[in-house]
Design a protein around this motif. Structure first.
Motif, short mmCIF file in Angstrom:
data_model
loop_
_atom_site.label_atom_id
_atom_site.label_comp_id
_atom_site.label_asym_id
_atom_site.label_seq_id
_atom_site.Cartn_x
_atom_site.Cartn_y
_atom_site.Cartn_z
N TYR A 80 -7.06 2.10 2.21
CA TYR A 80 -7.17 0.82 1.50
C TYR A 80 -8.41 0.02 1.89
N ALA A 87 -7.22 0.37 -3.83
CA ALA A 87 -6.33 -0.78 -3.60
C ALA A 87 -5.99 -1.46 -4.92
N PRO A 94 0.81 -1.23 0.00
CA PRO A 94 0.00 0.00 0.00
C PRO A 94 0.85 1.28 0.00
N ALA A 134 0.19 -5.91 3.59
CA ALA A 134 -0.92 -5.15 3.00
C ALA A 134 -1.34 -4.13 4.06
N TYR A 186 -2.16 -1.76 -6.02
CA TYR A 186 -1.65 -3.14 -5.96
C TYR A 186 -1.27 -3.65 -7.35
N GLU A 220 -2.52 4.29 4.57
CA GLU A 220 -2.99 2.89 4.67
C GLU A 220 -4.48 2.81 4.98
N THR A 242 -9.25 -6.13 0.93
CA THR A 242 -8.25 -5.65 -0.04
C THR A 242 -6.90 -6.37 0.14
#
Ligand code: GUN
Ligand code: ZN
Length: 447
Positions: A111, A117, A83, A140, A121, A108, A146
């Motif tokens: 997300y 995301a 992230p 993550a 990603y 973060e 996510t």
């Protein structure tokens, strides 16, 4: 028909590491890959006739590498925050704890949003693959759905990955970026169950307490139990900067050291990888050695956040498993080539401070970025070098692409070309990437 028949056969130069040799160069060699993506044989070119009979391939099907090209094992990024890729290359003006509160947690938190995301990603998986990272050990965020999406995207692009849903039930700095203890435990169980159910061949879950300061003792205890009962990998952070070490000493007065906190909760195992470890004592390194836990050396991050300088020589002397990591985005580069260069710089800076210091060579960092990383993630039975029986995770390096960032001269040996590539090369020189025998770079046109 022959189950072990070679599906792909390459002939040319192969460069990899073994336990005894940091760089082993195999010139004019033939390597076969079976239909499971495993290396079925590795032989000298003068044995090719015999090999073609044993492994049932046509000499005309052999892929001959060009002059100067070579295969090396795919690189293993033992520590990367997917992230955080959205702000990589920015926000490096604060020390760790303030950096987390000001930049990391607010990003973060976003997300929760699947669209956001999906975008980051996809970009981080493609970027790291293009740069030769065939295996990534990902953090993550706290969001289960996510985090599962990150696993799905790694699988979609064919990257080998350990994926962790982050666990944290302590965070005073940013509202709504922490879980209740119960939620963290329940969601971790759901994450593992859901990810394993999807049966992605190369993507596995990893238990991920963010780091001791963001976890209650109850949460650490539960995560240790979950890891133990499911025999799972574990990742976290340890001894990154001095302020953090002092904080942990205050928060866990009953434990003798930072390492002892993780040991106490069964989080220090032979399937554990801890990022940083810059300020570990000899006694703590002994605990790593005894438990079989590994360290991920993230030099770009350690310099960028002014956290410390890991003494790699000392870690190696203690026989502690060691890999390299980018630590995006405390580290600003997603490339493992950068991790190798910053690791070399760090080793040389230690020698500047202390002229008697024995620096670590580029060959040793080549090993740490491949075989060492596979050992740090306890995946060395499957990946890390070109041993027969391992999966073919490899990158094809070409020094003579039209826009190559370095030049090759008549007198250059394969060893010189390798050193130039490690110091000066980039993704332009990484012309093909394979994971478990599948070519994953260049990407399919639709991607
Ligand atoms: N320690 C706890 N969380 C983090 C993080 O996201 N990045 C780094 N570099 N250190 C951490
Ligand atoms: Zn990190």
């Amino acid at each position: 028909s022959n189950e072990s028949r070679a599906e792909k056969v390459f002939r040319g130069t192969f460069v990899h590491s073994t336990q005894n040799e940091a760089v082993q160069i195999l010139e004019d060699t033939v390597l076969g890959v079976d239909k499971e993506g495993k290396i079925s044989f590795l032989g000298r070119a003068d044995e090719v006739k015999q090999l073609s009979q044993t492994w049932e391939f046509q000499l005309s099907d052999i892929r001959q590498l060009k002059q100067g090209e070579f295969f090396m094992p795919g690189m293993v990024d033992t520590h990367i925050h997917a992230p955080q890729y959205s702000y990589a290359g920015t926000a490096l003006d604060l020390p760790l704890l303030q950096w987390l509160n000001k930049y990391t947690f607010p990003v973060e938190k976003q997300y929760r949003n699947a669209k956001f995301a999906e975008d980051t990603y996809t970009k981080v998986v493609k970027r790291t693959l293009k740069n030769g990272t065939t295996t990534a050990c990902y953090f993550a965020t706290i969001h289960t759905d996510t985090s599962l999406l990150l696993g799905e995207i790694a699988d979609r692009f064919g990257q080998r990955a350990l994926v962790g849903k982050v666990c944290m039930d302590r965070n005073e700095a940013v509202i709504d970026y922490k879980e209740s203890t119960k939620e963290s435990v329940e969601e971790t169980k759901r994450f593992i169950y859901e990810l394993l159910k999807r049966k992605y061949p190369q993507v596995k879950p990893i238990i991920t307490p963010r780091f001791a300061p963001s976890c209650s003792e109850e949460l650490l205890h539960s995560l240790g139990q979950i890891a133990k009962s499911n025999d799972l990998h574990i990742q976290s952070h340890i001894s990154e900067n001095r302020e953090e070490v002092a904080l942990v000493k205050n928060m866990f007065p009953a434990c003798s050291s930072y390492t002892d906190v993780y040991r106490e909760y069964n989080l220090l195992t032979s399937k554990t990888v801890m990022a940083h470890g810059c300020h570990l004592t000899d006694k703590e390194l002994e605990m790593f050695k005894t438990s079989g836990a590994a360290i991920s050396h993230c030099p770009n991050s350690n310099i960028s956040l002014c956290s410390g300088m890991l003494d790699v020589r000392r870690v190696l002397k203690h026989n502690v498993k060691l890999g390299l990591g980018t630590d995006v985005a405390g580290g600003y580069s997603p490339s493992m080539l950068d991790a190798i260069r910053r690791a070399l710089d760090t080793s040389k800076a230690l020698k500047i401070q202390n002229p008697g210091y024995e620096t670590v060579s580029y060959k040793e960092f080549f090993r740490l970025s491949t075989l060492g990383g596979s050992q740090a993630l306890s995946l060395d039975d499957t990946i890390g070098n070109f041993e027969v029986g391992k999966d073919f995770d490899a990158v094809l390096i070409s020094p003579s692409v039209p826009d190559s960032p370095f030049d090759v001269f008549e007198s250059d040996t394969t060893e010189n070309i390798l050193e130039k590539f490690l110091n000066l090369g980039d993704d332009r020189n990484i012309v093909e990437v394979y994971v478990a025998g599948n070519r994953v770079v260049p990407f399919e046109k639709s991607a």
